[in-house]
Design an enzyme around this catalytic site. Structure first.
Site, PDB file in Angstrom:
ATOM      1  N   SER A 146      51.843  54.782  64.753  1.00 18.52           N
ATOM      2  CA  SER A 146      52.990  55.626  65.043  1.00 18.52           C
ATOM      3  C   SER A 146      52.564  57.086  65.145  1.00 18.52           C
ATOM      4  O   SER A 146      51.721  57.428  65.965  1.00 18.52           O
ATOM      5  CB  SER A 146      54.063  55.404  63.969  1.00 18.52           C
ATOM      6  OG  SER A 146      55.315  55.883  64.385  1.00 18.52           O
ATOM      7  N   GLU A 240      60.229  47.685  70.823  1.00 20.15           N
ATOM      8  CA  GLU A 240      60.366  48.909  70.033  1.00 20.15           C
ATOM      9  C   GLU A 240      60.476  50.139  70.920  1.00 20.15           C
ATOM     10  O   GLU A 240      60.041  50.143  72.073  1.00 20.15           O
ATOM     11  CB  GLU A 240      59.203  49.043  69.056  1.00 20.15           C
ATOM     12  CG  GLU A 240      57.819  49.105  69.681  1.00 20.15           C
ATOM     13  CD  GLU A 240      56.743  49.418  68.644  1.00 20.15           C
ATOM     14  OE1 GLU A 240      56.853  50.487  68.009  1.00 20.15           O
ATOM     15  OE2 GLU A 240      55.814  48.607  68.477  1.00 20.15           O
ATOM     16  N   HIS A 266      58.303  47.599  64.662  1.00 23.79           N
ATOM     17  CA  HIS A 266      57.351  48.694  64.722  1.00 23.79           C
ATOM     18  C   HIS A 266      56.378  48.617  63.542  1.00 23.79           C
ATOM     19  O   HIS A 266      56.792  48.495  62.391  1.00 23.79           O
ATOM     20  CB  HIS A 266      58.135  50.002  64.697  1.00 23.79           C
ATOM     21  CG  HIS A 266      57.323  51.249  64.745  1.00 23.79           C
ATOM     22  ND1 HIS A 266      56.517  51.577  65.798  1.00 23.79           N
ATOM     23  CD2 HIS A 266      57.199  52.268  63.845  1.00 23.79           C
ATOM     24  CE1 HIS A 266      55.940  52.749  65.571  1.00 23.79           C
ATOM     25  NE2 HIS A 266      56.331  53.184  64.381  1.00 23.79           N
TER      26      HIS A 266
END
Length: 302
Positions: A146, A240, A266
């Site tokens: 991320s 996602e 995620h």
């Protein structure tokens, strides 16, 4: 077919974690809650030792699996630059590290809003420079999920600008690359993403940017020259919000092993040790990364 443990993990993401992200506005409080969930939610890797390194601005957690053989995984945790820690991601990093004969270093880089851009990428490049004093670059893998994936790619471009050696390979788990939020999947999956609420994304990004241009190539890898990037393993879930970030990155990187997964949230790899889907992703990441590391382990000095 989705395994039962993964279905349970999906439900926990959707009905517990997602509401927490959406409704706890204070990011310091949210970070503490996530650390608490990590006490029981992440499965330990037996035989792994933990130690710490201290730098002037941040601490580095060292996770040292039994399988460590002289390689290093320098792992940047995710959390929208405002939450997350070496604690929440320690077992995921340890499992990837064990798969490549490495120990893992997880910097607790400074977080927004107390420390907005460029504190986080400054800390990450500092961690890499420290790693170079202990490991040759051909034995270093940079990894992150991320926002941590953003920081991995920020580090790559900074290394190029500084004329420093690149790592052997990259591990990118659902990386955030476009902080300007122009990717179509941000809209298409804003309501169906199992983990990330749109409300939280729009809250943490301004806190991190603090008025900086999100299309600045030094901030958003989507607008940067990544032609110098080392080989990368790139995994993302199809449903996602960050799917397009990863898909577009796969077209940009010069050497990438790109895999998509369905019916997982995620950064589902945090469930490694619990679900076969997370374990399979970690194993595939490690297999690709091993191919770019020296075959022989470092021999201890006599």
């Amino acid at each position: 077919m989705t395994s039962l443990p993964q279905k349970l993990f999906n439900g926990f993401a959707r009905y517990v974690e997602k509401p927490l992200f959406a409704h706890i506005a204070n990011q310091t409080t949210l970070a503490r809650v996530l650390d608490g969930l990590a006490v029981t939610g992440m499965r330990p890797l037996r035989g792994t030792k933990c130690a710490f390194l201290q730098t002037p601005n941040f601490r580095i957690r060292r996770m040292i699996p039994r399988a460590a053989q002289g390689n290093l995984l320098l792992y940047f945790h995710g959390g929208g630059f405002t939450v997350g820690s070496s604690y929440t991601h320690r077992w995921l990093a340890a499992r990837i590290a064990a798969g490549i004969g490495a120990e893992a270093w997880l910097p607790d880089y400074r977080l927004a809003p107390a420390h907005p851009y460029p504190a986080a990428p400054d800390d990450c490049i500092a961690a890499y420079k420290l790693a170079l004093t202990c490991f040759p670059p051909e034995r270093i893998v940079l990894g992150g999920d991320s926002a941590g994936g953003t920081l991995v790619l920020n580090t790559v471009t900074r290394l190029a600008a500084l004329g420093l050696p690149q790592p052997a390979a990259l591990a990118l788990l659902s990386p955030l690359t476009d902080l300007a939020h122009t990717s179509p999947s941000r809209t298409a999956f804003r309501d169906t993403d199992m983990l990330l609420p749109h409300k939280w994304v729009t809250r943490c990004m301004p806190a991190y940017l603090a008025g900086c241009d999100p299309k600045d190539p030094d901030i958003s890898p989507a607008y940067a020259d990544l032609s110098m990037a080392p080989p990368a393993a790139l995994h993302v879930a199809t449903g996602e919000m960050l799917y397009d970030d990863a898909a577009q990155l796969a077209e940009t990187l010069p050497d990438v092993d790109f895999h998509t997964w369905t019916n997982v949230p995620h950064v589902w790899q945090l469930a490694a040790g619990w679900t076969k889907e997370a374990d399979a992703s970690v194993e595939q990441l490690a297999e690709m990364l091993r191919a770019h590391l020296p075959e022989r382990p470092v021999q201890p000095e006599n």
